[in-house]
Motif scaffolding. Structure first.
Motif, PDB file in Angstrom:
ATOM      1  N   LEU A  55       0.481  -1.787   0.062  1.00  0.00           N
ATOM      2  CA  LEU A  55       0.254   0.554  -0.352  1.00  0.00           C
ATOM      3  C   LEU A  55       0.684   1.391   0.004  1.00  0.00           C
ATOM      4  CD1 LEU A  55      -2.769  -0.862   2.205  1.00  0.00           C
ATOM      5  CD2 LEU A  55      -2.752  -0.762   0.300  1.00  0.00           C
ATOM      6  N   SER A  56       2.194   0.797   0.590  1.00  0.00           N
ATOM      7  CA  SER A  56       2.970   2.542   0.744  1.00  0.00           C
ATOM      8  C   SER A  56       3.010   3.096  -1.209  1.00  0.00           C
ATOM      9  CB  SER A  56       3.834   1.913   1.686  1.00  0.00           C
ATOM     10  OG  SER A  56       5.138   1.014   1.029  1.00  0.00           O
ATOM     11  N   LYS A  57       2.991   2.143  -1.841  1.00  0.00           N
ATOM     12  CA  LYS A  57       3.930   2.548  -3.043  1.00  0.00           C
ATOM     13  C   LYS A  57       2.760   3.020  -3.768  1.00  0.00           C
ATOM     14  CE  LYS A  57       6.473  -1.829  -3.331  1.00  0.00           C
ATOM     15  NZ  LYS A  57       6.407  -3.440  -4.194  1.00  0.00           N
ATOM     16  N   MET A  58       1.373   3.314  -3.698  1.00  0.00           N
ATOM     17  CA  MET A  58       0.241   4.030  -3.679  1.00  0.00           C
ATOM     18  C   MET A  58      -0.076   5.290  -3.209  1.00  0.00           C
ATOM     19  SD  MET A  58      -2.659   1.047  -4.244  1.00  0.00           S
ATOM     20  CE  MET A  58      -2.089  -0.429  -4.322  1.00  0.00           C
ATOM     21  N   LYS A  59       0.180   6.741  -3.175  1.00  0.00           N
ATOM     22  CA  LYS A  59       0.092   7.815  -3.450  1.00  0.00           C
ATOM     23  C   LYS A  59      -0.806   7.966  -2.376  1.00  0.00           C
ATOM     24  CE  LYS A  59       0.494  12.684  -4.635  1.00  0.00           C
ATOM     25  NZ  LYS A  59       0.984  13.724  -5.460  1.00  0.00           N
ATOM     26  N   ILE A  60      -2.249   7.261  -2.891  1.00  0.00           N
ATOM     27  CA  ILE A  60      -3.999   8.058  -1.889  1.00  0.00           C
ATOM     28  C   ILE A  60      -3.561   7.213  -0.169  1.00  0.00           C
ATOM     29  CG2 ILE A  60      -4.822   6.364  -3.231  1.00  0.00           C
ATOM     30  CD1 ILE A  60      -6.267   8.765  -1.870  1.00  0.00           C
ATOM     31  N   CYS A  61      -3.012   6.043  -0.753  1.00  0.00           N
ATOM     32  CA  CYS A  61      -2.774   5.216   0.773  1.00  0.00           C
ATOM     33  C   CYS A  61      -1.542   6.091   1.627  1.00  0.00           C
ATOM     34  CB  CYS A  61      -2.204   3.779  -0.030  1.00  0.00           C
ATOM     35  SG  CYS A  61      -3.406   2.824  -0.278  1.00  0.00           S
ATOM     36  N   ASN A  62      -1.111   6.863   0.774  1.00  0.00           N
ATOM     37  CA  ASN A  62       0.747   7.222   1.941  1.00  0.00           C
ATOM     38  C   ASN A  62      -0.559   8.775   2.510  1.00  0.00           C
ATOM     39  OD1 ASN A  62       3.230   5.805   1.595  1.00  0.00           O
ATOM     40  ND2 ASN A  62       3.067   5.957   0.202  1.00  0.00           N
ATOM     41  N   MET A  63      -1.428   9.227   1.817  1.00  0.00           N
ATOM     42  CA  MET A  63      -1.577  10.774   2.078  1.00  0.00           C
ATOM     43  C   MET A  63      -2.960  10.058   3.362  1.00  0.00           C
ATOM     44  SD  MET A  63      -2.465  11.819  -1.517  1.00  0.00           S
ATOM     45  CE  MET A  63      -3.958  13.808  -0.749  1.00  0.00           C
ATOM     46  N   ILE A  64      -3.279   8.805   3.488  1.00  0.00           N
ATOM     47  CA  ILE A  64      -5.014   8.214   4.522  1.00  0.00           C
ATOM     48  C   ILE A  64      -3.738   8.294   5.606  1.00  0.00           C
ATOM     49  CG2 ILE A  64      -6.726   7.169   4.710  1.00  0.00           C
ATOM     50  CD1 ILE A  64      -7.053   7.008   1.736  1.00  0.00           C
ATOM     51  N   PHE A  65      -3.308   6.791   4.880  1.00  0.00           N
ATOM     52  CA  PHE A  65      -2.470   6.008   6.535  1.00  0.00           C
ATOM     53  C   PHE A  65      -1.238   7.177   6.608  1.00  0.00           C
ATOM     54  CE2 PHE A  65      -4.888   3.153   4.224  1.00  0.00           C
ATOM     55  CZ  PHE A  65      -6.024   2.722   5.650  1.00  0.00           C
ATOM     56  N   GLY A  66      -0.336   7.672   6.003  1.00  0.00           N
ATOM     57  CA  GLY A  66       0.564   8.166   6.693  1.00  0.00           C
ATOM     58  C   GLY A  66       2.350   7.396   6.293  1.00  0.00           C
ATOM     59  N   PRO A  67       3.148   7.882   7.131  1.00  0.00           N
ATOM     60  CA  PRO A  67       3.962   7.621   6.643  1.00  0.00           C
ATOM     61  C   PRO A  67       4.727   5.917   7.232  1.00  0.00           C
ATOM     62  CG  PRO A  67       4.625   8.768   8.383  1.00  0.00           C
ATOM     63  CD  PRO A  67       3.481   9.584   7.977  1.00  0.00           C
ATOM     64  N   MET A  68       3.915   5.699   8.525  1.00  0.00           N
ATOM     65  CA  MET A  68       3.978   4.307   9.149  1.00  0.00           C
ATOM     66  C   MET A  68       3.606   3.115   8.275  1.00  0.00           C
ATOM     67  SD  MET A  68       5.053   4.388  12.400  1.00  0.00           S
ATOM     68  CE  MET A  68       4.777   2.614  12.817  1.00  0.00           C
ATOM     69  N   LEU A  69       2.840   3.176   7.679  1.00  0.00           N
ATOM     70  CA  LEU A  69       2.709   2.381   5.893  1.00  0.00           C
ATOM     71  C   LEU A  69       4.600   1.810   5.426  1.00  0.00           C
ATOM     72  CD1 LEU A  69      -0.120   3.553   3.674  1.00  0.00           C
ATOM     73  CD2 LEU A  69       0.805   1.574   4.971  1.00  0.00           C
ATOM     74  N   LYS A  70       5.286   2.936   5.355  1.00  0.00           N
ATOM     75  CA  LYS A  70       6.981   2.360   5.347  1.00  0.00           C
ATOM     76  C   LYS A  70       7.466   1.346   6.658  1.00  0.00           C
ATOM     77  CE  LYS A  70       7.057   4.832   1.018  1.00  0.00           C
ATOM     78  NZ  LYS A  70       8.041   6.753   0.693  1.00  0.00           N
ATOM     79  N   GLU A  71       6.953   2.742   7.548  1.00  0.00           N
ATOM     80  CA  GLU A  71       7.837   2.006   8.528  1.00  0.00           C
ATOM     81  C   GLU A  71       7.340   0.567   9.521  1.00  0.00           C
ATOM     82  OE1 GLU A  71      10.140   4.210  10.237  1.00  0.00           O
ATOM     83  OE2 GLU A  71       9.888   6.156   9.872  1.00  0.00           O
ATOM     84  N   ALA A  72       6.192   0.134   8.343  1.00  0.00           N
ATOM     85  CA  ALA A  72       6.290  -1.102   8.821  1.00  0.00           C
ATOM     86  C   ALA A  72       6.229  -2.352   7.914  1.00  0.00           C
ATOM     87  CB  ALA A  72       4.270  -1.105   9.210  1.00  0.00           C
ATOM     88  N   SER A  73       6.754  -1.876   6.796  1.00  0.00           N
ATOM     89  CA  SER A  73       7.486  -2.648   6.350  1.00  0.00           C
ATOM     90  C   SER A  73       8.277  -3.652   6.240  1.00  0.00           C
ATOM     91  CB  SER A  73       7.569  -2.478   4.693  1.00  0.00           C
ATOM     92  OG  SER A  73       9.457  -1.437   5.364  1.00  0.00           O
ATOM     93  N   PRO A  74       7.766  -4.751   6.411  1.00  0.00           N
ATOM     94  CA  PRO A  74       9.006  -5.772   6.553  1.00  0.00           C
ATOM     95  C   PRO A  74      10.076  -5.346   6.685  1.00  0.00           C
ATOM     96  CG  PRO A  74       7.222  -7.047   4.723  1.00  0.00           C
ATOM     97  CD  PRO A  74       7.714  -5.502   4.846  1.00  0.00           C
ATOM     98  N   LYS A  75      10.826  -4.432   5.652  1.00  0.00           N
ATOM     99  CA  LYS A  75      12.402  -4.286   5.202  1.00  0.00           C
ATOM    100  C   LYS A  75      12.852  -3.066   6.716  1.00  0.00           C
ATOM    101  CE  LYS A  75      13.039  -4.705   0.746  1.00  0.00           C
ATOM    102  NZ  LYS A  75      13.473  -3.430  -0.813  1.00  0.00           N
ATOM    103  N   LYS A  76      11.530  -2.270   7.317  1.00  0.00           N
ATOM    104  CA  LYS A  76      11.819  -1.317   8.017  1.00  0.00           C
ATOM    105  C   LYS A  76      11.410  -2.128   9.343  1.00  0.00           C
ATOM    106  CE  LYS A  76      12.541   2.365   5.596  1.00  0.00           C
ATOM    107  NZ  LYS A  76      13.078   4.005   6.562  1.00  0.00           N
ATOM    108  N   VAL A  77      10.836  -3.351   9.502  1.00  0.00           N
ATOM    109  CA  VAL A  77      11.054  -3.992  10.786  1.00  0.00           C
ATOM    110  C   VAL A  77      12.010  -4.366  11.495  1.00  0.00           C
ATOM    111  CG1 VAL A  77      10.056  -5.624  12.299  1.00  0.00           C
ATOM    112  CG2 VAL A  77       8.680  -3.216  10.923  1.00  0.00           C
ATOM    113  N   ALA A  78      12.882  -4.590  10.343  1.00  0.00           N
ATOM    114  CA  ALA A  78      13.513  -6.112  10.336  1.00  0.00           C
ATOM    115  C   ALA A  78      14.904  -5.378  11.108  1.00  0.00           C
ATOM    116  CB  ALA A  78      14.450  -6.285   9.015  1.00  0.00           C
ATOM    117  N   TYR A  79      15.241  -3.641  10.973  1.00  0.00           N
ATOM    118  CA  TYR A  79      15.855  -3.059  11.659  1.00  0.00           C
ATOM    119  C   TYR A  79      16.223  -2.945  13.032  1.00  0.00           C
ATOM    120  CZ  TYR A  79      18.847  -2.694   7.255  1.00  0.00           C
ATOM    121  OH  TYR A  79      19.579  -2.675   5.961  1.00  0.00           O
ATOM    122  N   LEU A  80      14.587  -3.273  13.737  1.00  0.00           N
ATOM    123  CA  LEU A  80      13.933  -2.672  14.983  1.00  0.00           C
ATOM    124  C   LEU A  80      14.811  -3.893  15.568  1.00  0.00           C
ATOM    125  CD1 LEU A  80       9.994  -1.222  14.617  1.00  0.00           C
ATOM    126  CD2 LEU A  80      12.178  -0.379  15.272  1.00  0.00           C
TER     127      LEU A  80
END
Length: 283
Positions: free
Chosen positions: A180-205
């Motif tokens: 969903l983070s690849k879609m502009k409209i979804c980023n506008m609705i749900f904000g930056p946490m879409l990318k922050e919750a992706s598997p690539k990002k979470v792997a570093y937590l």
């Protein structure tokens, strides 16, 4: 003449920075403007954090508020949620004589580090509490992981961490959120946490410390149960059956759920309260 107004509690635009006996001070996510809300979400004061705190002290005297003390359970909601999803759990915790605080944070407006900074400020301002447990739903678990990795924070020196319950946590990251983070409209609705919750990002937590008792209740949102009826190749791209898994020596249980708010599921509610009380998941 001054008027007091009912508010919606600050679902997606206000961050809780202070809590005492259901009174809260919130900060608007885009500025330093704060407001003091009473237990019915009526605005009693607005201005700087310090002026709101001073106004609260006056209300303590007017209403003769009893002191909160002991063990507090802090509840962190998921993406696009609000503190109100925790009402069923809050009622049960009060019956069990816990101090309970369901927090609002602007989940769709800011990124992970900003959320964690808010939580640090909240805990630094926490008074008359010596011990905390946490209940998270969805991305609240990711915020908590980053928060607890900051071991030198001021609040860690004076408040003991007891137990943690994670409900539907994306501990391996969410493939769906990444898509969903690849879609502009979804980023506008749900904000930056879409990318922050992706598997690539979470792997570093960082993972939660092993000496903290942790229970994971793995359940799906009803929409996901429906979507997963899609062909298997699409499912593999969007979902991970082990999304809740973590390397922590935690207690994990899978629960079938058809409630949009999992806290309305009586089994999930009972499991959460049992673990907070005894450290054991019991059906």
């Amino acid at each position: 003449m001054r008027f007091d107004f009912f508010t919606l509690g600050g679902s997606q635009l206000w961050a809780d920075l202070f809590f005492y006996q259901k009174w809260r001070i919130q900060k608007y996510f885009e500025s330093k403007k704060c407001r003091l809300l009473d237990p019915w979400d009526i605005k009693r004061h607005e201005g700087s954090f310090e002026s709101c705190l001073n106004a609260f002290y006056k209300y303590i005297e007017i209403y003769e508020l009893p002191r909160q003390k002991g063990h507090m359970v802090i509840m962190l909601h998921g993406l696009f949620d609000s503190k109100n999803i925790f009402k069923p759990l809050w009622r049960e915790l009060i019956k069990q004589r816990f101090v309970a605080a369901a927090l609002n944070y602007p989940s769709t407006q800011i990124g992970l580090n900003a959320h964690v900074n808010q939580m640090e400020t909240f805990l630094d301002n926490l008074v008359d509490i010596s011990e905390v447990s946490f209940v998270t739903k969805g991305i609240g678990a990711l915020i908590l992981r980053e928060l607890l990795s900051r071991t030198k924070s001021n609040w860690r020196q004076r408040i003991k961490i007891n137990r943690i319950v994670e409900i539907a946590p994306p501990n391996q990251g969410s493939k769906l959120f990444a898509y969903l983070s690849k879609m502009k409209i979804c980023n506008m609705i749900f904000g930056p946490m879409l990318k922050e919750a992706s598997p690539k990002k979470v792997a570093y937590l960082p993972n939660i410390e092993q000496d903290i008792e942790l229970a994971i209740i793995d359940c799906k949102n009803p929409w996901l149960n429906v979507i997963q009826a899609l062909p298997s190749d699409i499912n593999r791209k969007l979902f991970n059956d082990n999304e809740a898994y973590t390397e922590h020596k935690s207690a994990l249980i899978k629960v079938k759920n058809w409630n949009f708010n999992p806290l309305k599921n009586k089994e999930i509610l009972s499991l959460s309260v049992n673990f907070l009380k005894s450290g054991q998941l019991k059906k």
